[in-house]
Design a protein around this motif. Structure first.
Motif, PDB file in Angstrom:
ATOM      1  N   ASP A  19      -3.669  43.778 -35.681  1.00  0.00           N
ATOM      2  CA  ASP A  19      -4.998  44.316 -35.980  1.00  0.00           C
ATOM      3  C   ASP A  19      -5.964  43.162 -36.211  1.00  0.00           C
ATOM      4  O   ASP A  19      -5.759  42.321 -37.083  1.00  0.00           O
ATOM      5  CB  ASP A  19      -4.910  45.196 -37.230  1.00  0.00           C
ATOM      6  N   HIS A  20      -7.005  43.119 -35.396  1.00  0.00           N
ATOM      7  CA  HIS A  20      -8.043  42.097 -35.565  1.00  0.00           C
ATOM      8  C   HIS A  20      -9.377  42.731 -35.177  1.00  0.00           C
ATOM      9  O   HIS A  20      -9.807  42.672 -34.031  1.00  0.00           O
ATOM     10  CB  HIS A  20      -7.775  40.868 -34.694  1.00  0.00           C
ATOM     11  N   ARG A  21     -10.000  43.329 -36.169  1.00  0.00           N
ATOM     12  CA  ARG A  21     -11.334  43.902 -35.973  1.00  0.00           C
ATOM     13  C   ARG A  21     -12.360  43.141 -36.804  1.00  0.00           C
ATOM     14  O   ARG A  21     -13.389  43.695 -37.198  1.00  0.00           O
ATOM     15  CB  ARG A  21     -11.318  45.388 -36.343  1.00  0.00           C
ATOM     16  N   ASP A  22     -12.064  41.886 -37.080  1.00  0.00           N
ATOM     17  CA  ASP A  22     -12.926  41.083 -37.945  1.00  0.00           C
ATOM     18  C   ASP A  22     -14.353  41.036 -37.402  1.00  0.00           C
ATOM     19  O   ASP A  22     -14.571  40.925 -36.189  1.00  0.00           O
ATOM     20  CB  ASP A  22     -12.387  39.667 -38.058  1.00  0.00           C
TER      21      ASP A  22
ATOM     22  N   PHE B  52     -16.105  41.891 -42.569  1.00  0.00           N
ATOM     23  CA  PHE B  52     -14.998  42.844 -42.519  1.00  0.00           C
ATOM     24  C   PHE B  52     -13.791  42.109 -41.959  1.00  0.00           C
ATOM     25  O   PHE B  52     -13.884  41.443 -40.927  1.00  0.00           O
ATOM     26  CB  PHE B  52     -15.339  44.037 -41.621  1.00  0.00           C
ATOM     27  N   GLU B  53     -12.643  42.237 -42.651  1.00  0.00           N
ATOM     28  CA  GLU B  53     -11.427  41.581 -42.186  1.00  0.00           C
ATOM     29  C   GLU B  53     -10.259  42.562 -42.172  1.00  0.00           C
ATOM     30  O   GLU B  53     -10.075  43.339 -43.118  1.00  0.00           O
ATOM     31  CB  GLU B  53     -11.034  40.436 -43.113  1.00  0.00           C
ATOM     32  N   SER B  54      -9.478  42.497 -41.110  1.00  0.00           N
ATOM     33  CA  SER B  54      -8.180  43.168 -41.088  1.00  0.00           C
ATOM     34  C   SER B  54      -7.225  42.270 -41.856  1.00  0.00           C
ATOM     35  O   SER B  54      -6.589  41.380 -41.289  1.00  0.00           O
ATOM     36  CB  SER B  54      -7.711  43.370 -39.649  1.00  0.00           C
ATOM     37  N   ALA B  55      -7.110  42.503 -43.149  1.00  0.00           N
ATOM     38  CA  ALA B  55      -6.577  41.485 -44.052  1.00  0.00           C
ATOM     39  C   ALA B  55      -5.112  41.150 -43.816  1.00  0.00           C
ATOM     40  O   ALA B  55      -4.705  39.996 -43.996  1.00  0.00           O
ATOM     41  CB  ALA B  55      -6.780  41.929 -45.497  1.00  0.00           C
ATOM     42  N   LEU B  56      -4.275  42.120 -43.420  1.00  0.00           N
ATOM     43  CA  LEU B  56      -2.839  41.861 -43.321  1.00  0.00           C
ATOM     44  C   LEU B  56      -2.423  41.317 -41.963  1.00  0.00           C
ATOM     45  O   LEU B  56      -1.335  40.777 -41.805  1.00  0.00           O
ATOM     46  CB  LEU B  56      -2.042  43.119 -43.649  1.00  0.00           C
ATOM     47  N   ARG B  57      -3.218  41.516 -40.927  1.00  0.00           N
ATOM     48  CA  ARG B  57      -2.990  40.931 -39.609  1.00  0.00           C
ATOM     49  C   ARG B  57      -1.615  41.301 -39.036  1.00  0.00           C
ATOM     50  O   ARG B  57      -0.914  40.471 -38.467  1.00  0.00           O
ATOM     51  CB  ARG B  57      -3.181  39.419 -39.654  1.00  0.00           C
ATOM     52  N   LEU B  58      -1.271  42.574 -39.183  1.00  0.00           N
ATOM     53  CA  LEU B  58      -0.069  43.135 -38.577  1.00  0.00           C
ATOM     54  C   LEU B  58      -0.499  44.208 -37.584  1.00  0.00           C
ATOM     55  O   LEU B  58      -1.651  44.672 -37.617  1.00  0.00           O
ATOM     56  CB  LEU B  58       0.843  43.726 -39.657  1.00  0.00           C
ATOM     57  N   PRO B  59       0.375  44.647 -36.684  1.00  0.00           N
ATOM     58  CA  PRO B  59      -0.028  45.623 -35.659  1.00  0.00           C
ATOM     59  C   PRO B  59      -0.114  47.051 -36.199  1.00  0.00           C
ATOM     60  O   PRO B  59       0.646  47.943 -35.801  1.00  0.00           O
ATOM     61  CB  PRO B  59       1.055  45.464 -34.582  1.00  0.00           C
TER      62      PRO B  59
ATOM     63  N   ASN C 177      -7.872  46.661 -45.398  1.00  0.00           N
ATOM     64  CA  ASN C 177      -9.073  46.030 -44.853  1.00  0.00           C
ATOM     65  C   ASN C 177      -9.976  45.542 -45.984  1.00  0.00           C
ATOM     66  O   ASN C 177     -10.286  46.294 -46.912  1.00  0.00           O
ATOM     67  CB  ASN C 177      -9.821  47.013 -43.957  1.00  0.00           C
ATOM     68  N   ARG C 178     -10.391  44.291 -45.857  1.00  0.00           N
ATOM     69  CA  ARG C 178     -11.238  43.673 -46.883  1.00  0.00           C
ATOM     70  C   ARG C 178     -12.684  43.691 -46.411  1.00  0.00           C
ATOM     71  O   ARG C 178     -12.999  43.223 -45.316  1.00  0.00           O
ATOM     72  CB  ARG C 178     -10.778  42.248 -47.155  1.00  0.00           C
TER      73      ARG C 178
ATOM     74  N   ASN D 169     -14.528  44.889 -51.587  1.00  0.00           N
ATOM     75  CA  ASN D 169     -13.717  46.102 -51.640  1.00  0.00           C
ATOM     76  C   ASN D 169     -12.541  45.973 -50.686  1.00  0.00           C
ATOM     77  O   ASN D 169     -12.609  45.273 -49.674  1.00  0.00           O
ATOM     78  CB  ASN D 169     -14.532  47.328 -51.229  1.00  0.00           C
ATOM     79  N   PHE D 170     -11.478  46.698 -51.000  1.00  0.00           N
ATOM     80  CA  PHE D 170     -10.341  46.837 -50.098  1.00  0.00           C
ATOM     81  C   PHE D 170     -10.187  48.313 -49.748  1.00  0.00           C
ATOM     82  O   PHE D 170     -10.061  49.156 -50.632  1.00  0.00           O
ATOM     83  CB  PHE D 170      -9.061  46.309 -50.742  1.00  0.00           C
TER      84      PHE D 170
END
Length: 870
Positions: A300-303, A339-346, A351-352, A393-394
């Motif tokens: 997941d990378h929607r940063d 916006f970050e996909s914080a855990l970076r797993l599929p 999300n942060r 926020n998370f």
């Protein structure tokens, strides 16, 4: 000991080339700097300085401050998971920018202080000069210049009309446009307007396309506009007003799994957590665990980040009785939404969403003496006010509660269920059958008493045995259900705010004992006052620490109310310097200086509520000794400057990692020492050479409470979750003692060499040029948490850049082609632990390491460029 003596070969070769060079070679032009608040020849300023003109930046294709770090001895600029999380590192010391930690390197643009390194991610536009000042600059530049300063000047309005348009196009569909125009507007008024625009596609490709992910990612777009008006009603009074606006939109960096930190157990663990069929028959996806330098990911990378700033400043100079009174007044506003996909797993998990906002007002008054007397001095008053806010926020993604939480809790519960059930059933069934039965029921492989009979359990006992062993999936389902029942948006709601007021008085005096000998002393008194607060609200109990009433809590963040924080400090920093001009071309100098980096507040949450003492950290202080020589040789065809430094840092501010979050602390004592060499040369008329070399020795003299290695953190977390669920207090993670170890981001050697040959094209009014650049950075630990983990060492690497082109008559136009990172060298800017990797068990019990993430640097890029001047 010199570990890599081959690095000195370019230096010796350069000197030999100069000595044999053409006597017709052009002299190197004098460089004027303002490092001591007045215009001076850089060769007469007793500071370790590297300078880069705007023309050099254009010729080298340097777009950002990060690019500049490749050319400068003992300067590194790196980013991490997002552009706000960047750091400027001088002599191996620098602070990240996505919190309330103050920088170690102060940045001034046109005399105005930029307090947040996060606000310095855009493109450099219409630059006159960049001065890299190494060593404490506290006397004249103030707080947070404890390791050095970047003094940047943009081009002022000219006396005659001038302009330029420059554009380039290249790989990754990169389009860059910039330009300026300006000159006299009336008898006493002149102006200048400059702009910049860049757009490019991302460097990364993603094979995980669910949850709104795109196949390509990392797009970048930034724009800057600056206007300057210069008013000079009399010969003794002048004023310059500057307005600027900049915006950067981007989709983050390429962050890959560092494949040499992966062990065979990691893929099954991740697959089990993300499995739609449960953790015991894992069918879940896994990230790309191989080829960590191919810019390809499966995660997941929607940063996305939107960074915006604007400001206005007024710089007024008034000459009174041969003195100059100068006033610099400025207002700046910076905001960043990330916006970050914080855990970076599929999977869409955690999300942060971060919002940064800073408003600053600064006022500086300077009194500058005449320069023609035996004594010259600078005195001044500085006031600074900052209002800084971080809202973070998370949010829980659609895959967080189910399958992730359900599977994680099920997999965690199963071993305990199996062990206790085996012990209870052994007297009835025997050890072997009891183990088989307990494991089968706990993992869901046995779903009916009839299956027990087939295994050999007596039929009358089968229903009883089946009822005695709870399936682990029941616990997972309960955890997933409780998670889903709570708020998914702002599961963690954190708010931090601080107001800063800083007041300083300063003065510096130079006494010319003789024409050859100068003595300089300076002092600065600074008072910092900070008021702030931090509140963390947990809206979904699944992210909170476990307790008897919240047994499934993951301990990602804890509730906290530290709404009344205060910090105040008074510091006196000072310097003394002796400069001796052995000849007109050689100056020797020695200095002692101190620096001060303000203390403050931890702006992030943690997996436990911090005490007041932990939420507030103290100021950091620096003592620095330097010996140096500045010289010119061969009729001003070579300028060579060498500096030795020894820096002691006390109450070193560093971040401790709790497995999920970073906590700033005063770590201990650190010594950084080494040498810096800058050489410019014109051995022949067409040839220009620049060489920068630095050597850095780094050692912690005291650091008893560093972050431990990932496996130790993971074991403590697991123990604490059990203790908290039982109502017992948690235990601290055992610290790591780093005495004698190197600091992170402290490469032993750095080298930069640039050569340009420019010559006339026969029988035309045009000229041609070819430019080559080589940069080497030695091994360094680039881990985000300071723990000397060998997994986060980036081995030494080199970069090669090249440019070739044509210039028209009087250099009115230029066409060129360029390549940067010509051999496509992959390297990590930063390495950090897999987010919540210690919670998931992604650790190595043998090496005590864990799965690491690599923030890749810029790959090979190429393009063509055209410029027209008028």
């Amino acid at each position: 000991m010199i570990r890599n003596p081959s690095l000195m070969i370019p230096t010796l070769s350069l000197v030999a080339m100069i000595g044999a060079g053409s006597v017709q070679a052009q002299q190197i032009e004098e460089v004027v700097v303002t490092a001591q608040k007045r215009e001076e020849n850089v060769q007469e300023v007793p500071i370790s300085i590297s300078t880069y003109s705007g023309d050099f930046l254009d010729q080298a294709g340097i777009d950002t401050l990060q690019d500049l770090g490749d050319y400068t001895p003992n300067l590194t600029l790196s980013t991490s998971s997002n552009i706000a999380n960047n750091r400027i590192i001088m002599r191996g010391v620098g602070s990240v920018g996505d919190n309330a930690l103050e920088p170690s390197v102060a940045v001034f643009i046109d005399g105005v202080y930029y307090p947040r390194t996060s606000a310095l991610v855009g493109t450099l536009t219409d630059i006159e000069m960049v001065e890299v000042l190494r060593g404490p600059q506290g006397t004249l530049f103030g707080r947070n210049a404890s390791m050095g300063a970047l003094n940047i000047r943009t081009r002022a309005p000219a006396d005659e009309f001038e302009g330029e348009l420059r554009g380039s196009y290249g790989s990754y569909d990169t389009l860059r446009l910039d330009g300026f125009a300006g000159g006299p507007m009336a008898e006493t008024l002149s102006g200048r307007l400059s702009f910049h625009y860049t757009s490019r596609d991302g460097y990364g490709d993603n094979t995980f396309l669910a949850s709104g992910n795109d196949e390509e990612f990392g797009d970048w777009e930034d724009a800057t506009v600056r206007g300057r008006l210069h008013f000079e009603p009399t010969a003794d009074l002048s004023a310059t007003v500057t307005l600027d606006y900049a915006r950067v939109e981007n989709e983050g960096n390429v962050i890959e799994v560092k494949d040499d930190t992966v062990i065979p157990s990691y893929a099954p663990i991740i697959s089990a957590v993300l499995s739609p069929t449960g953790p015991f028959l894992p069918t879940g996806p896994v990230p790309d665990l191989v080829d960590d330098d191919d810019y390809d990911i499966n995660q997941d990378h929607r940063d996305a980040a939107d960074d915006e700033q604007y400001g206005i400043s007024a710089d007024i100079s008034w000459n009174v009785d041969s003195h100059t009174i100068r006033s610099i007044t400025a207002f700046r506003d910076w905001s960043n939404e990330t916006f970050e996909s914080a855990l970076r797993l599929p999977a869409d998990l955690f999300n942060r969403v971060s919002n940064y906002d800073a408003e600053t007002i600064s006022q500086e008054f300077q009194l500058l003496s005449p320069t023609d007397g035996r004594i010259q001095y600078v005195a001044g008053l500085y006031y600074y006010d900052e209002d800084y806010r971080i809202d973070q926020n998370f949010d829980l993604g659609v895959d967080f509660c189910s399958p992730a939480v359900g599977n994680l809790v099920s997999a965690t519960a199963a071993p305990t269920i199996i062990a206790s059930a085996t012990a209870a059933l052994t007297p009835l069934l025997g050890a072997a059958l009891a183990q088989t039965v307990a494991a089968g029921i706990a993992t869901g492989a046995i779903t009916d008493p009839a299956q027990l009979v087939a295994l050999g359990v007596p039929a009358p006992l089968a229903p009883v045995v089946f009822a005695l062993v709870p399936p682990a999936g029941n616990f997972g389902a309960a955890a997933a259900g409780g998670c889903a029942a709570g708020p998914q948006t702002a599961a963690v709601d954190g708010e931090f705010q601080q107001d800063v007021n800083s007041l300083a008085l300063f003065g510096q005096l130079t006494f010319n004992v003789t024409d050859q000998l100068r003595l300089t002393g300076g002092v600065r008194w600074t008072n910092d006052e900070k008021d702030g607060g931090f509140i963390s609200v947990i809206n979904n109990p699944i992210v909170a620490p476990p307790s008897p009433t919240n047994p499934f809590g993951l301990q990602l963040r804890a509730a906290e109310d530290s709404s009344d924080l205060e910090f105040e400090d008074d510091e006196l920093t000072w310097m003394v310097n002796v400069s001796w001009f052995a000849t007109d071309e050689i100056m020797l100098f020695g200095s002692y200086s101190t620096g001060y980096k303000s203390g403050g507040f931890n702006s992030e949450g943690a997996n436990r509520a911090l005490t007041l003492d932990e939420r507030v950290f103290d100021s950091e202080t620096v003592d620095n000794w330097e010996l140096g020589v500045k010289s010119s040789w061969f009729d001003q065809r070579v300028v060579a400057n060498l500096t030795w430094f020894h820096t002691d840092i006390s109450d070193f501010q560093d971040r401790q990692f709790d497995g999920v979050n970073f906590i700033v602390q005063n770590a201990g004592e650190l010594t950084q020492q080494g040498i810096e060499l800058d050489i410019q040369a014109r051995p022949a008329e067409p040839l220009t050479l620049l060489l920068g070399v630095s050597y850095l020795d780094s050692e912690f003299d005291e650091f008893p409470n560093a972050t431990n290695l990932p496996a130790v953190v993971a074991a403590t977390q697991a123990l604490n979750r059990a203790r908290l669920a039982a109502g017992l207090p948690p235990l601290p993670v055992p610290p790591l003692d780093l005495e004698g170890e190197r600091n992170h981001f402290s490469p032993e050697w750095q080298l930069s060499l640039a050569a340009e040959w420019a010559d006339a094209l026969p029988n035309t009014t045009m000229s041609w040029f070819v430019r080559g650049e080589y940069q080497f950075i030695d091994d360094q630990n680039v881990g985000a948490e300071t723990n000397s983990n060998p997994q986060s060492i980036q081995e030494g690497y080199d970069l090669v850049n090249a440019r070739i082109g044509l210039r028209g008559s009087d250099e009115r136009w230029e066409l060129s082609a360029f390549v940067r990172n010509a051999f496509d060298q992959a390297y990590c800017q930063t390495v950090f632990n897999q987010p919540i990797g210690t919670t998931l068990g992604l650790v190595d019990p043998v090496t005590l390491g864990g799965m690491q993430r690599c923030v890749l640097g810029t790959p090979q890029t190429w393009g063509v460029e055209a410029a027209y001047r008028f």
